[in-house]
Design an enzyme around this catalytic site. Structure first.
Site, PDB file in Angstrom:
ATOM      1  N   ASP A  13       0.513  -1.061   0.148  1.00 24.25           N
ATOM      2  CA  ASP A  13       0.355  -0.017  -0.017  1.00 24.25           C
ATOM      3  C   ASP A  13       1.280   1.120  -0.111  1.00 24.25           C
ATOM      4  OD1 ASP A  13      -2.086  -2.017   0.187  1.00 24.25           O
ATOM      5  OD2 ASP A  13      -2.259  -1.163   2.218  1.00 24.25           O
ATOM      6  N   LYS A  16       1.955   2.021  -5.261  1.00 26.22           N
ATOM      7  CA  LYS A  16       2.562   1.479  -6.022  1.00 26.22           C
ATOM      8  C   LYS A  16       1.341   2.220  -7.563  1.00 26.22           C
ATOM      9  CE  LYS A  16       2.592  -2.302  -4.128  1.00 26.22           C
ATOM     10  NZ  LYS A  16       2.512  -1.921  -3.211  1.00 26.22           N
ATOM     11  N   GLY A  40      -4.419  -4.047  -3.882  1.00 27.04           N
ATOM     12  CA  GLY A  40      -5.157  -2.652  -4.285  1.00 27.04           C
ATOM     13  C   GLY A  40      -4.785  -1.680  -4.545  1.00 27.04           C
ATOM     14  N   HIS A  41      -4.618  -1.733  -5.606  1.00 26.66           N
ATOM     15  CA  HIS A  41      -4.389  -0.275  -6.086  1.00 26.66           C
ATOM     16  C   HIS A  41      -5.124   0.483  -6.995  1.00 26.66           C
ATOM     17  CE1 HIS A  41      -0.423  -3.689  -7.014  1.00 26.66           C
ATOM     18  NE2 HIS A  41      -0.755  -3.656  -5.355  1.00 26.66           N
ATOM     19  N   GLN A 224       1.614  -5.696  -3.015  1.00 26.45           N
ATOM     20  CA  GLN A 224       2.486  -5.684  -2.102  1.00 26.45           C
ATOM     21  C   GLN A 224       3.853  -4.906  -1.512  1.00 26.45           C
ATOM     22  OE1 GLN A 224       1.574  -9.349  -3.287  1.00 26.45           O
ATOM     23  NE2 GLN A 224      -0.483  -8.899  -2.681  1.00 26.45           N
TER      24      GLN A 224
HETATM   25  P1  GDP Z   1      -0.923   0.344  -3.977  1.00 25.69           P
HETATM   26  O1  GDP Z   1      -1.301  -0.885  -2.821  1.00 25.69           O
HETATM   27  O2  GDP Z   1       0.886   0.455  -3.681  1.00 25.69           O
HETATM   28  O3  GDP Z   1      -1.533   0.602  -4.835  1.00 25.69           O
HETATM   29  O4  GDP Z   1      -0.996   1.658  -2.819  1.00 25.69           O
HETATM   30  P2  GDP Z   1      -3.249   1.431  -2.602  1.00 25.69           P
HETATM   31  O5  GDP Z   1      -4.103   2.434  -3.404  1.00 25.69           O
HETATM   32  O6  GDP Z   1      -3.381   0.180  -1.807  1.00 25.69           O
HETATM   33  O7  GDP Z   1      -2.698   2.522  -1.156  1.00 25.69           O
HETATM   34  C1  GDP Z   1      -2.102   3.565  -1.183  1.00 25.69           C
HETATM   35  C2  GDP Z   1      -3.485   5.278  -0.822  1.00 25.69           C
HETATM   36  O8  GDP Z   1      -2.536   6.391  -0.635  1.00 25.69           O
HETATM   37  C3  GDP Z   1      -4.511   5.708  -1.503  1.00 25.69           C
HETATM   38  O9  GDP Z   1      -5.517   5.417  -1.561  1.00 25.69           O
HETATM   39  C4  GDP Z   1      -3.545   6.520  -2.548  1.00 25.69           C
HETATM   40  O10 GDP Z   1      -4.979   6.822  -3.580  1.00 25.69           O
HETATM   41  C5  GDP Z   1      -3.211   6.793  -1.658  1.00 25.69           C
HETATM   42  N1  GDP Z   1      -2.032   7.414  -2.140  1.00 25.69           N
HETATM   43  C6  GDP Z   1      -0.650   7.547  -2.985  1.00 25.69           C
HETATM   44  N2  GDP Z   1       0.118   8.135  -2.849  1.00 25.69           N
HETATM   45  C7  GDP Z   1      -0.379   9.483  -2.195  1.00 25.69           C
HETATM   46  C8  GDP Z   1       0.024  10.964  -1.970  1.00 25.69           C
HETATM   47  O11 GDP Z   1       0.934  10.685  -2.131  1.00 25.69           O
HETATM   48  N3  GDP Z   1      -0.544  11.129  -0.277  1.00 25.69           N
HETATM   49  C9  GDP Z   1      -2.055  11.156   0.166  1.00 25.69           C
HETATM   50  N4  GDP Z   1      -2.027  11.763   0.814  1.00 25.69           N
HETATM   51  N5  GDP Z   1      -2.352   9.599  -0.810  1.00 25.69           N
HETATM   52  C10 GDP Z   1      -1.749   8.968  -1.220  1.00 25.69           C
HETATM   53  P1  IMO Z   2      -0.812  -4.467  -2.303  1.00 26.46           P
HETATM   54  O1  IMO Z   2      -0.287  -4.777  -3.326  1.00 26.46           O
HETATM   55  C1  IMO Z   2      -0.732  -4.151   1.846  1.00 26.46           C
HETATM   56  C2  IMO Z   2      -0.515  -9.001   3.560  1.00 26.46           C
HETATM   57  C3  IMO Z   2      -2.196  -8.864   4.807  1.00 26.46           C
HETATM   58  C4  IMO Z   2      -1.750 -10.184   5.527  1.00 26.46           C
HETATM   59  C5  IMO Z   2      -0.606 -10.941   4.551  1.00 26.46           C
HETATM   60  C6  IMO Z   2      -0.987 -12.157   4.132  1.00 26.46           C
HETATM   61  O2  IMO Z   2      -2.007  -3.486  -1.956  1.00 26.46           O
HETATM   62  O3  IMO Z   2       0.720  -3.450  -1.898  1.00 26.46           O
HETATM   63  P2  IMO Z   2      -2.182 -13.135   1.807  1.00 26.46           P
HETATM   64  O4  IMO Z   2      -3.615 -12.607   1.567  1.00 26.46           O
HETATM   65  O5  IMO Z   2      -1.135 -12.085   0.803  1.00 26.46           O
HETATM   66  O6  IMO Z   2      -2.325 -14.467   2.346  1.00 26.46           O
HETATM   67  O7  IMO Z   2      -2.648 -11.809   2.782  1.00 26.46           O
HETATM   68  O8  IMO Z   2      -0.275  -9.664   3.547  1.00 26.46           O
HETATM   69  N1  IMO Z   2      -1.089  -7.755   2.437  1.00 26.46           N
HETATM   70  C7  IMO Z   2      -1.204  -6.898   1.770  1.00 26.46           C
HETATM   71  N2  IMO Z   2      -0.817  -6.127   2.681  1.00 26.46           N
HETATM   72  N3  IMO Z   2      -1.019  -4.430   0.633  1.00 26.46           N
HETATM   73  C8  IMO Z   2      -1.433  -5.013  -0.148  1.00 26.46           C
HETATM   74  O9  IMO Z   2      -1.445  -5.203  -0.786  1.00 26.46           O
HETATM   75  C9  IMO Z   2      -1.117  -6.688   0.539  1.00 26.46           C
HETATM   76  N4  IMO Z   2      -1.665  -8.163  -0.263  1.00 26.46           N
HETATM   77  C10 IMO Z   2      -1.348  -8.981   1.311  1.00 26.46           C
HETATM   78  O10 IMO Z   2      -2.957  -8.042   5.517  1.00 26.46           O
HETATM   79  O11 IMO Z   2      -1.356  -9.076   6.029  1.00 26.46           O
HETATM   80 MG    MG Z   3      -2.995  -1.694  -1.801  1.00 24.88          MG
END
Ligand code: GDP
Ligand code: IMO
Ligand code: MG
Length: 423
Positions: A13, A16, A40-41, A224
């Site tokens: 998270d 990416k 979840g991207h 991840q």
């Molecule tokens: P990913 O899994 O690495 O793609 O990241 P996620 O989408 O799960 O979580 C990142 C969260 O931070 C999302 O809600 C993005 O919209 C948000 N986000 C990304 N970059 C920034 C930033 O620079 N500032 C803020 N406030 N939010 C951001």
């Molecule tokens: P993105 O790509 C954050 C965590 C889960 C749990 C562990 C194992 O959005 O960054 P799993 O379902 O893979 O067997 O869970 O890994 N986890 C993540 N945490 N971002 C993710 O993906 C994750 N995918 C799995 O919360 O701790």
């Molecule tokens: Mg994510």
């Protein structure tokens, strides 16, 4: 031509999805190499917020080809929902979303096994996303799995039945009560498989090899983060795939020599969702503020993310393992208004100060040693130029670059595509 990698360096998270979307214009192909719908991207642009799980984050750019690589595990049911969610955007996906025949399939019974395994662990549960990730990769390495290419065979349902029956027998061995209606789950699965089959299945390693030969630029998208890597993460509280740079080679079939840039993404602080050690976790008001301002809720499960200060010991380790060539610092805007910003520079480990990541980073074993920086008050979300960033933040960036010995090329100051400062 070369392949660049984009990887999360913490516990996932990091942002990416946002950065892949920002960089897609520079690439011909975006290829996901591991993980599955546990990811979840999030992408934000033109007032739209969209979350992708399996589909690569280049999908909104009409010139990019998006490949789901062999290292990915696909749940046809979630994949179908992802496709349905893209319908309102009227994207032309013809030959723009390609699926590796060697990618493994998540069956409904894999999801049930994940739930049973977690429930049976009680307090020691991994905190998985319950998407069936662990059981599917177990079947892959156990040489029992079903792959996308199997769906092209006439009698694939025979193989399916035999595996699902085996899973049901395994479910009965758990001392937990998981309620399910397999007929209903299978009806949904079969319908979703029909939808998946409308997309081109490819021999992705050959496709990517030819693409490189023809001078195409490829960006490999990780899921991840390094601290969730099956080998190098905080085992057993990890996911079931190699989230680190090597995972791109096995998850796409690209050779190590073809990899050029390794882009490592990290938040200006740290978060983790699910169980497992997190030395810099904050349980006070400061942590709660990070979570609130940063809107730290899982994009896949909606669970609140645990928050804490940046852990430079863990980050340095991730930079090392991945051979990161460029860093991208996300969510700098979230730290605006904090009186001080702390960074963990070393651990106290068995009465010794260490700066490398030891085998066990459970709370009983390591205590973070912090360095404190003055905070900044300015709202960063409207800034577009690096020179305009507050001095205190520039000092923080400078310290991180020196400590990690890698340049920070992007500073992200908000979730939108446009809130991205290139340095
Ligand atoms: P990913 O899994 O690495 O793609 O990241 P996620 O989408 O799960 O979580 C990142 C969260 O931070 C999302 O809600 C993005 O919209 C948000 N986000 C990304 N970059 C920034 C930033 O620079 N500032 C803020 N406030 N939010 C951001
Ligand atoms: P993105 O790509 C954050 C965590 C889960 C749990 C562990 C194992 O959005 O960054 P799993 O379902 O893979 O067997 O869970 O890994 N986890 C993540 N945490 N971002 C993710 O993906 C994750 N995918 C799995 O919360 O701790
Ligand atoms: Mg994510």
């Amino acid at each position: 031509m070369a392949v660049d990698l984009l990887l999360g360096l913490q516990w996932g998270d990091e942002g990416k999805g946002k950065i892949v979307d920002v960089l897609t214009g520079d690439y011909d192909i975006i290829a996901r190499f591991q993980g599955g719908p546990n990811a979840g991207h999030t992408l934000e642009f033109d007032g739209i917020k969209h979350v992708l799980h399996t589909i690569p984050s280049g999908i909104f750019h009409d010139k990019s080809v998006n490949v789901v690589g062999n290292g990915v595990v696909i749940d046809p049911v979630i994949f179908k929902k992802e496709l349905d969610n893209l319908d309102p955007f009227n994207l032309d996906l013809t030959n723009r979303l390609l699926i590796s025949r060697k990618a493994h399939l998540i069956l409904p019974t894999h999801r049930l096994l994940d739930a049973a395994s977690e429930a049976s662990k009680g307090k020691a549960k991994i905190g998985s996303t319950l998407k069936g990730i662990g059981p599917t990769y177990m079947d892959k390495t156990g040489r029992n799995g079903m792959r996308v290419g199997d769906l092209e065979l006439d009698h694939w349902t025979v193989k399916y039945r035999s595996l699902a029956d085996k899973h049901e027998a395994m479910l009965r061995t758990f001392d937990v009560d998981i309620q399910y209606d397999l007929k209903e789950l299978e009806a949904e699965f079969m319908e979703a498989v029909d939808r998946l089959k409308t997309l081109p299945f490819i021999d992705s390693e050959e496709y990517l090899f030819q693409a490189q030969k023809n001078g195409k630029k490829i960006l490999a998208e990780g899921a991840q983060g390094s601290m969730l890597d099956i080998d190098f993460g905080t085992y057993p509280y990890v996911t079931s795939s190699n989230t680190t740079a090597a995972g791109a080679c096995t998850g796409l079939g690209v050779s190590p020599g073809s990899i050029q840039g390794v882009f490592g993404i990290f938040k200006a602080y740290a978060t983790r969702v699910g169980s497992g050690p997190f030395p810099t976790e904050l349980f006070d008001k400061v942590g709660a503020t990070m979570g609130k301002v940063g809107n730290e809720f899982g994009a896949t499960t909606g669970r609140p993310r645990r928050c804490g200060w940046l852990d430079l010991v863990a980050l340095r380790y991730a930079v090392q393992i991945n051979g990161v060539t460029e860093l991208m610092m996300m969510k700098a805007d979230v730290l605006s208004g904090f009186k001080e910003v702390k960074v963990c520079t070393a651990y106290k480990y068995r009465n010794e100060e260490i700066s490398h990541l030891p085998f066990n980073i459970e709370e009983a074993n390591v205590k973070p040693i912090y360095r404190s920086f003055p905070g900044w008050k300015e709202d960063l979300t409207r800034l577009t130029k690096a020179e305009k960033l507050p001095k205190a933040l520039l000092d923080y960036i400078d310290f991180l670059e020196k400590s990690l010995d890698v340049p920070i090329r992007i500073v992200s100051v908000g979730p939108d595509r446009k809130q991205t400062i290139m340095r």
